[in-house]
Design a protein around this motif. Sequence first.
Motif, PDB file in Angstrom:
ATOM      1  N   VAL A  99     -11.126  -4.051   4.122  1.00 28.64           N
ATOM      2  CA  VAL A  99     -11.381  -2.854   2.419  1.00 28.64           C
ATOM      3  C   VAL A  99     -12.360  -3.355   1.453  1.00 28.64           C
ATOM      4  O   VAL A  99     -11.744  -5.014   1.531  1.00 28.64           O
ATOM      5  CB  VAL A  99     -10.045  -2.553   1.821  1.00 28.64           C
ATOM      6  N   SER A 107       0.743  -2.174   3.912  1.00 29.30           N
ATOM      7  CA  SER A 107      -0.924  -1.875   3.402  1.00 29.30           C
ATOM      8  C   SER A 107      -1.090  -0.120   3.011  1.00 29.30           C
ATOM      9  O   SER A 107      -1.602  -0.168   2.221  1.00 29.30           O
ATOM     10  CB  SER A 107      -1.251  -2.160   4.850  1.00 29.30           C
ATOM     11  N   GLU A 108       0.503   0.319   3.345  1.00 30.61           N
ATOM     12  CA  GLU A 108       0.441   1.799   2.998  1.00 30.61           C
ATOM     13  C   GLU A 108       0.038   2.007   1.800  1.00 30.61           C
ATOM     14  O   GLU A 108      -0.806   3.282   1.407  1.00 30.61           O
ATOM     15  CB  GLU A 108       1.252   2.535   4.262  1.00 30.61           C
ATOM     16  N   LEU A 120      -3.408   1.670   1.614  1.00 31.19           N
ATOM     17  CA  LEU A 120      -4.670   2.995   1.935  1.00 31.19           C
ATOM     18  C   LEU A 120      -4.286   3.765   2.122  1.00 31.19           C
ATOM     19  O   LEU A 120      -5.196   4.589   1.574  1.00 31.19           O
ATOM     20  CB  LEU A 120      -4.013   2.421   3.325  1.00 31.19           C
TER      21      LEU A 120
END
Length: 294
Positions: A132, A97-98, A101
């Motif tokens: 998001v 997910s980074e 993000l």
Amino acid sequence: MDLLGDRVVKRLKRAALRHPDAALRAAAVLGTLLGPGSRWAPTPAEIAAVLGESEPRAVRAIQGRMAANVLRSLALGAVLNRRGVAAASDRVHVVHSERLLSPRAEGRPVVAVVAHVGAGRGGSAMFEKLGVPARVATLRGTPAVTGYVQFETVGDGLRAAGFLRRAAADLAEGIVPIVPFDGALDGAIPVSFLGRQLDVGRGLPFLAARGARLLPVTSRWIGNTGRIETTIHPPFPDFADPATEQSGHALAQTIARWFEDYVLRNPGELRLWKFQDLHEAKRVVESPALVQTG
């Protein structure tokens, strides 16, 4: 006799509304066992033509996986159409997910690039899980409205152009467009994909020209369960000027080649209707500059 007829599918959809986990597991098992030879899977000859695979055990595995994916998507779709994509967010395990993000936190706009492979709605459910906001271009029916994800049907050029204008305006607000590379949104760029001509939209070069980072996102069902793994992969390279015809085509072909490699490594993940479209498409011979029909 096709044991996975409409009556079985209707029962799976009804069961999914009451007991989604059990219905999704049943759909996976039924698809794996009974999918080969059913209308939910391609024939061995079609698989050989599109995927280049003819070994019987491998062909049967592809058929079973495709059928299992179709039946699970239909069962889950019945739930999402009633309750919204947020109902699937707890089913999604997000990998890396980074990669989404971090650039958003740095103020860099991003676009999620998806294809018609794997678990349908896995990408949009991921955005609900992460909280998001996203705008999704879809070629077929839209599920119920949800908190973070807005769906837009782009079935014609006018609506597709509107989606892209709004998506470009939203980039500065941190809203992430989710764009299927293998659906021609506005205009078409011909690329080579699995030895066939695939017309892809000009939307991704259009958004890349506005400084967006393009992130490939894939979703797949985990084993014979009702859970989904959604992976955010490293970004596509930035092109010097994706607004030009030559760079736009190079970007489109780079994206097509990435998803082609993914499908060849995971052949059962190709969605059945996209497989059928490719089977009917023209065979092509790719040159460095363009795609030539042959």
